[in-house]
Scaffold this active site. Sequence first.
Site, PDB file in Angstrom:
ATOM      1  N   CYS A 188       0.841  -1.203   0.000  1.00 17.20           N
ATOM      2  CA  CYS A 188       0.000   0.000   0.000  1.00 17.20           C
ATOM      3  C   CYS A 188       0.879   1.257   0.000  1.00 17.20           C
ATOM      4  CB  CYS A 188      -0.982  -0.043   1.165  1.00 17.20           C
ATOM      5  SG  CYS A 188      -2.396   1.082   0.962  1.00 17.20           S
ATOM      6  N   HIS A 247      -3.015  -5.367   1.423  1.00 16.40           N
ATOM      7  CA  HIS A 247      -2.438  -5.650   2.742  1.00 16.40           C
ATOM      8  C   HIS A 247      -2.470  -7.146   3.045  1.00 16.40           C
ATOM      9  CE1 HIS A 247      -2.320  -1.439   4.315  1.00 16.40           C
ATOM     10  NE2 HIS A 247      -3.269  -1.271   3.423  1.00 16.40           N
ATOM     11  N   GLU A 261      -0.751  -8.757   5.090  1.00 15.92           N
ATOM     12  CA  GLU A 261      -0.438  -9.025   6.495  1.00 15.92           C
ATOM     13  C   GLU A 261      -1.677  -9.195   7.365  1.00 15.92           C
ATOM     14  OE1 GLU A 261      -0.878  -4.556   6.304  1.00 15.92           O
ATOM     15  OE2 GLU A 261      -0.100  -6.148   5.013  1.00 15.92           O
TER      16      GLU A 261
END
Length: 206
Positions: free
Chosen positions: A80, A178, A180
Site C-alpha cells: 500500500c 495488505h 499481512e
Amino acid sequence: MTTTIGVLAVQGDVREHVAALERAGATARPVRRPEELAVVDGLVIPGGESTTMDKLVRAFGLYEPLRTRLAAGMPAYGSCAGMIMLAERIADGRADQQTLGGLDVTVRRNAFGRQVDSFEADLAVPVLGEPPLHAVFIRAPWVEDHGPDVEVLASVEVDGASHPVFVRQGAVLATSFHPEVTGDERVHALFVEMTAAASASAAVIG
C-alpha cells in the site's frame, strides 16, 4: 543461515508484518534507526500514509540510508503506502513528497477512492499458485504505468481497464493491498525467498 528482514517501524502495520514474516520462516525485527537498517538482509515498508511516512523517515534519519541500501540492491517489499514509497514516480502526490525509489513505476495514490471505498477481492496470482489470493484494499494505490523491467504479478479490473496491483522488479516487490491482515503468508514467503536468494548470491560474489 537465517534470513533477517526488517520492518520499517515509523507507521503502519508493523506488528502484523513482523508476525507474517516469522510465520514465513524469517527472523523479523522493527527498524527505526540507521544502525538497525544496516544489519538486515531485506526490508518491508508497511502501509500507512505515504506523505507522513516520507516526513517520519527523514525525522528518524533514515531517508539517505534507505536510498543508499536500495540503490545497492537490498531486497524490499512495500504494501500500500509502501508501494508508493518504493515508486520512482507518483501521480496525485503532494508537491513536496519524495520517494525512496527502487521500482520503475508511476503509482497513483488513493486510486480506488477514499477509506469508504475500501474493498476485498480474490486475485489470480500465478507465481503463488492456487488458491486465489484474498486481497484487502484500503485507500489503495495502483500502478499507473511501469518500465519494461517490471513484472506484473496481479491486476484488478476497474471500468473495463486493468490496473496492476502486485509487481516485482529484481529484488523489489510491491502490493497495493495488505496481505499481512489476511493470515495468508504466501506474499511474505515469496519475499523471504527473494531475500534469501539475494543474500546467497551476495555471499558467493563476496
